[in-house]
Each structure stands twice: as C-alpha cells, then as structure tokens.
Design an enzyme around this catalytic site. Sequence first.
Site, PDB file in Angstrom:
ATOM      1  CE  LYS A  56      -3.939  -2.318   2.826  1.00  0.00           C
ATOM      2  NZ  LYS A  56      -4.357  -2.694   3.526  1.00  0.00           N
ATOM      3  CD  GLN A 100      -3.028  -4.155   6.809  1.00  0.00           C
ATOM      4  OE1 GLN A 100      -2.660  -3.639   6.068  1.00  0.00           O
ATOM      5  NE2 GLN A 100      -4.246  -5.379   6.795  1.00  0.00           N
ATOM      6  CG  ASP A 123      -9.329   0.151   5.524  1.00  0.00           C
ATOM      7  OD1 ASP A 123      -9.098   0.329   4.441  1.00  0.00           O
ATOM      8  OD2 ASP A 123      -8.193  -0.128   6.145  1.00  0.00           O
TER       9      ASP A 123
END
Length: 286
Positions: A56, A100, A123
């Site tokens: 990412k 994450q 997200d």
Amino acid sequence: MADGAKIIDGKAIALECQERLRPAVAAFAARKGYPPGLGVILVGENPASAVYVKNKELACKKVGIASFHHALPATASSADVAALIRKLNEDRRVHGILLQLPLPAHIAEQEMLRSINPAKDADGFHPVSAGNLAVGAPTYVPCTPKGCMVLLRSTGSAIAGMRAVVVGRSNIVGKPVAQLLLAEHATVTICHSKTRDLAAEVRNADILIAAIGKPEMIAGAWIKPGAIVIDVGINRRADGTLCGDVAFADAKRNAGWITPVPGGVGPMTVAMLLENTVEGAQRYDE
Ligand code: NDP
C-alpha cells in the site's frame, strides 16, 4: 462447455485506476502545497499484514500520495493505538487513516475503528460509513467491495436484475459488497457457514462473489454457465502457492468471466484505498 471464461485482469485494471489518480493528486498538491496523505498503523509483526502495508505504501508513492508509517509493537495497548489514532485524526497532512487488520487479540478492534474520524475513514470500516452505505448516502466504501464492483463493471454486463450470490458475511467484504450489488439492482443472496445447500445457491448465481477464506471450496461444477465469478479469497496451499476460494481451473470451464488469484481482487483493494484517500482529501480539505 468450452474452456471459455474470460479472465478479469485485476492487476491491469488496478494500474489504470492508479494512473487516473495521478493528475488529481498532482492538482491537489499544487493547490494546497502538500499532497493527499495516508496515515498507516501497523500493530505487531503479522508477516502478511507487513506485506500488505508495504504494498500500500509503495502504491501511494507511485501516484504521489504521502504515506506516514506508524509501527507499534504487539504489546501496544488499546490506549496506545487510540492515542495514535487521535494524533492522526488531528494531523492536517493525513486525509485517510489505515488501521491494518487483524489487530492483536487484546486490542479492542471495533472501539479502535470507531475512534477514527469518519472524515478520514479511507478503509470505510467506521459504523458511520457502514450506515451511510446501508442507506445509500455518499460515503467511504470499503476498498475490497469497491474493487469488486469495478471488476464487475469492467465486464460490460448489466448488473440490474442479475442474481448475485455473495458467499461470506464479514463486515469488511461480504456485507458491504452485498449492499453495493443491491444498490446496482441485483437480486442478492448472502450465504455463510450455516447456509444449508451452498452448491444449490451458487448454481443460481449470475454473479458469484466468494469471500470465505477456504482454499478452492467452491467447486467448478457449481458455477452457472456464463456466470461472472469474483474470487476475493486469498489462501495459501500446503506447497506455499496462493489460491482463491473458487476451484479456478474447473470454474473457468463454466464461467463467462473469472478473476484469478493472485492478480484479481487483491490489486484492486490497494487501488481503491488510494482512490478513497484522494477522494477524502478533495472532499474534506479543499
Ligand atoms: P471472514 O473470516 O471474516 O469471513 C468469512 C465468511 O465466510 C464468514 O461469513 C463465514 O460464515 C463464511 N464461511 C466460512 N466457512 C463457510 C462455509 N463452509 N460455507 C459458507 N460460508 C462460509 O473473512 P473475510 O471476509 O475477512 O475474508 C474472506 C477471504 O477474503 C479471506 O481469504 C481473506 O484473506 C480474503 N480477503 C481478501 C482481500 C483482498 O484484497 N483480495 C481483502 C479482504 C479479505 P459465518 O459468518 O457463518 O462464520
């Protein structure tokens, strides 16, 4: 039936998406004097998470998005993670926050996700984003489901009226992708571990989204001839190679379109994270 499925090339489509972001990123940076920024939080030493985070960050760099990496040890407490999230919530250079997952078991995952400023929820896992998605309001859409929809649209098929079967009901893939399919007027069935006859449900699917996490558990013979198959699963076989949730070689004989693993949904997830970060910067920092 002939071995005729067309392959949906997620890697190529993801690259196109990323290339399209480049001018928007440059224009934002020129206007503001700083680029769109992604704050990345990695807690612990999960090797798969470390690889995802690295990919990412590399992708951010390629399109000109600034990434701010924060690594916390596996022993970090919920309070430590929450304090870092607060810091990123207030940092003007950060437009999206990536926490994450999975987090170490002792950290209160839902509480952490809720503490992210919804305006920086790149997200799309905050309950505010999930609620907006459910009522059809503009919002951050979770990256993997958003990527699945781009792949589906790339086939040129009219989604409205199709029978879509989603296998998996997680908050990060199954539920949101079902919402997105419904918003596009598909007739949606959601299956899970208590579904009585999964094969029968899958046989009805014009569109199949598999998000289970079980190597090749969807048999090729279950696939309706001509169906579009989007395989979200990423599983490691005993020999170390990767495979999806669908038995690809067999499914390819029946499907009209199918995504490979790797090279299907995975790259799209990264591209959509970048897209969400840029959209966030444009929406909340102009
Ligand atoms: P979860 O483990 O959170 O959810 C799995 C779902 O599959 C659950 O809803 C579960 O049902 C269902 N399930 C499990 N066993 C069966 C079964 N035998 N029959 C029918 N349904 C079953 O996983 P995620 O949604 O987080 O991820 C799914 C897969 O996608 C994983 O392989 C993951 O690695 C991958 N993934 C890939 C991404 C990418 O970028 N390509 C991003 C995110 C995930 P129940 O709810 O009843 O337990």
